[in-house]
Design an enzyme around this catalytic site. Structure first.
Site, PDB file in Angstrom:
ATOM      1  N   TYR A   1      -2.603   9.096   5.323  1.00  0.00           N
ATOM      2  CA  TYR A   1      -2.941   7.797   4.732  1.00  0.00           C
ATOM      3  C   TYR A   1      -4.208   7.295   5.409  1.00  0.00           C
ATOM      4  CZ  TYR A   1       1.955   7.714   3.094  1.00  0.00           C
ATOM      5  OH  TYR A   1       3.152   8.005   2.480  1.00  0.00           O
TER       6      TYR A   1
ATOM      7  N   PRO B   1       3.802   2.736  -4.578  1.00  0.00           N
ATOM      8  CA  PRO B   1       4.008   4.116  -4.140  1.00  0.00           C
ATOM      9  C   PRO B   1       3.786   4.343  -2.639  1.00  0.00           C
ATOM     10  CG  PRO B   1       1.963   3.909  -5.382  1.00  0.00           C
ATOM     11  CD  PRO B   1       2.675   2.603  -5.505  1.00  0.00           C
TER      12      PRO B   1
ATOM     13  N   LYS C   1       8.811   5.721  -1.753  1.00  0.00           N
ATOM     14  CA  LYS C   1      10.224   5.342  -1.708  1.00  0.00           C
ATOM     15  C   LYS C   1      10.922   5.367  -3.074  1.00  0.00           C
ATOM     16  CE  LYS C   1      10.516   4.459   2.671  1.00  0.00           C
ATOM     17  NZ  LYS C   1      11.312   5.391   3.494  1.00  0.00           N
TER      18      LYS C   1
ATOM     19  N   TYR D   1      10.042   4.878   7.640  1.00  0.00           N
ATOM     20  CA  TYR D   1       9.428   5.853   6.739  1.00  0.00           C
ATOM     21  C   TYR D   1      10.438   6.954   6.391  1.00  0.00           C
ATOM     22  CZ  TYR D   1       5.813   8.976   4.835  1.00  0.00           C
ATOM     23  OH  TYR D   1       5.067   9.794   4.017  1.00  0.00           O
TER      24      TYR D   1
HETATM   25  C1  PHB Z   1       2.805  11.802  -3.381  1.00  0.00           C
HETATM   26  O1  PHB Z   1       2.746  12.934  -2.880  1.00  0.00           O
HETATM   27  O2  PHB Z   1       2.752  11.637  -4.612  1.00  0.00           O
HETATM   28  C2  PHB Z   1       2.935  10.641  -2.465  1.00  0.00           C
HETATM   29  C3  PHB Z   1       3.043  10.845  -1.110  1.00  0.00           C
HETATM   30  C4  PHB Z   1       3.161   9.771  -0.258  1.00  0.00           C
HETATM   31  C5  PHB Z   1       3.164   8.493  -0.780  1.00  0.00           C
HETATM   32  C6  PHB Z   1       3.060   8.288  -2.140  1.00  0.00           C
HETATM   33  C7  PHB Z   1       2.952   9.364  -2.999  1.00  0.00           C
HETATM   34  O3  PHB Z   1       3.273   7.431   0.044  1.00  0.00           O
END
Ligand code: PHB
Ligand code: APR
Length: 392
Positions: free
Chosen positions: A200, A292, A296, A384
């Protein structure tokens, strides 16, 4: 037609509920508005919490996930000009994650339903849950041009945010909580090797995320204004914006390639309470939406289904209504925990168009605190990774 549990919606929540009920000896019929091809073409989430992985394995749905999915231990956070840090959920909690697409789970669920010749009626239109507050509910719908009636003991509303189930609950019996965020996520899927960690990024140009589906399938997102259109985003523009938001060394390791899917989704949080009205029970997106950030949504759908299948099985096994009576409160505790986590991560990682210099400094202080504090990392790891299921 007659069944024990009428399930409205054949997304992951509806099909998994049908499978789990079947394994506990409870009969159901699934009514899905769309065609199977349409449902299977949807590209959605893809990071599964340990509890979700366990539920899928315990219900005979783990084989392909274990063969093709990508196990990992946590999340990496990077932000402008600083070193990155890894929130290690395995170290703190002994819990892992699996990157495995919801699209694949949906395929596995249809395959399992076919194997047991389940009654899954696709292209069922005008679906209407009836008399849900009585002890003789039923569902009206149209299938193959014929008006049908399905008598049942209970109805499970697994029909997503735009479904009919939640809307049949009188507004006087339903409280809704909502938060809209002033941006969306533009996501692409590409047949390229992913970065080693789900990463992230908080950057002055906006949030970005590097994720994966398998060793040769990557999923990437960038924060975009709500009014951006998909036509404005060529693959080239996407890749250059994505790589601009990661530190240069990490950006250099991002493999680019043609997108095989590209879409924009707005971010919002929504919860409807309670998740039950009479003999109608809501599961998954029908009852709640999360942004997203933190992945979750699908995991919450699975925990709702876990609680509801356990509760309904207890009714048929020994006539006990204790668990169906506590379903809504129990499911909502886990829902609010994840709603809070995804709201927290959304605030931590995005650039809000309305943020003041004060807000910006506070966000950076929070990122610094997480970087420097093992306690803060352990707390985020716990959230998480997702809360454990409550015992019956
Ligand atoms: C995803 O791989 O689509 C994905 C991964 C982590 C997130 C949101 C989406 O926080
Ligand atoms: N009648 C019958 N089916 C319906 C109706 C209706 N009136 N309205 C919607 N549906 C179907 C949709 O076509 C869809 O297939 O219900 C299904 C709901 O599936 P999802 O929207 O996928 O919701 P859910 O099963 O709760 O899955 C949880 O996790 O990753 C997140 O939001 C993502 O979809 C995901 C969710």
């Amino acid at each position: 037609m007659k069944t024990s549990v009428a399930i409205i919606g054949g997304g992951p929540a509806g099909l998994l509920l049908s499978e789990m009920l079947h394994r506990q000896g409870v009969d159901s019929v699934v009514l899905e508005a769309r065609s199977r091809d349409y449902v299977l073409a949807r590209i959605r989430a893809g990071v599964l919490e340990q509890t979700t992985v366990d539920v899928l394995r315990e219900n005979g749905l783990g084989e392909r996930m274990d063969a093709q999915g990508h196990p990992h231990d946590g999340m990496r956070i990077v932000w402008a000009g600083r070193s990155s840090y890894f929130i290690n959920c395995y170290e703190h909690l002994g819990k892992r994650f699996m990157a495995y697409g919801q699209t694949q789970i949906q395929e596995d669920l249809f395959a399992a339903a076919d194997r047991r010749q389940a009654r899954v009626l696709t292209e069922a239109t005008d679906v209407r849950p009836m008399d849900v507050a009585s002890d003789k509910p039923y569902v009206l719908f149209r299938h193959n041009g014929v008006d049908e009636r399905l008598d049942c003991d209970y109805i499970a509303g697994c029909d997503g945010f735009h479904g009919v189930s939640r809307k049949t609950i009188p507004p006087t019996h339903l409280q809704e909580f909502e938060k809209a965020y002033p941006f969306g996520w533009l996501g692409i899927l590409s047949r390229t090797a992913p970065l080693p960690d789900v990463t992230y990024a908080n950057h002055p140009r906006g949030f970005a995320l590097a994720s994966m589906r398998s060793s040769n399938l990557s999923r990437y997102y960038v924060q975009v204004p709500l009014d951006d259109k998909i036509e404005d985003w060529s693959d080239d523009r996407f890749w250059s914006e994505l790589t601009a938001r990661f530190p240069p060394k990490m950006a250099a390791r991002i493999q680019t390639g043609p997108s095989i899917e590209k879409s924009i989704a707005p971010l919002r949080s929504f919860v409807a309470e309670p998740m039950r009205h009479g003999r109608l029970f809501l599961c998954g997106d029908a009852a709640h939406i999360v942004p997203p950030t933190g992945a979750k949504g699908l995991n919450l759908a699975v925990s709702d289904v876990f609680y509801l299948s356990r509760a309904l099985a207890a009714v048929y096994r020994d006539g006990s209504e204790r668990l169906i009576d506590s379903y809504s409160a129990m499911a909502l505790r886990r829902v609010w925990s994840s709603v809070r986590t995804s709201w927290y991560l959304t605030n931590l990682l995005h650039r809000f168009p309305t943020a003041t210099e004060f807000d910006q400094r506070a966000q950076e202080a929070e990122l610094d605190y997480l970087n420097g504090s093992a306690h803060a990392q352990a707390s985020l790891a716990e959230q998480y990774a997702g809360m454990p299921f409550e015992p019956a």
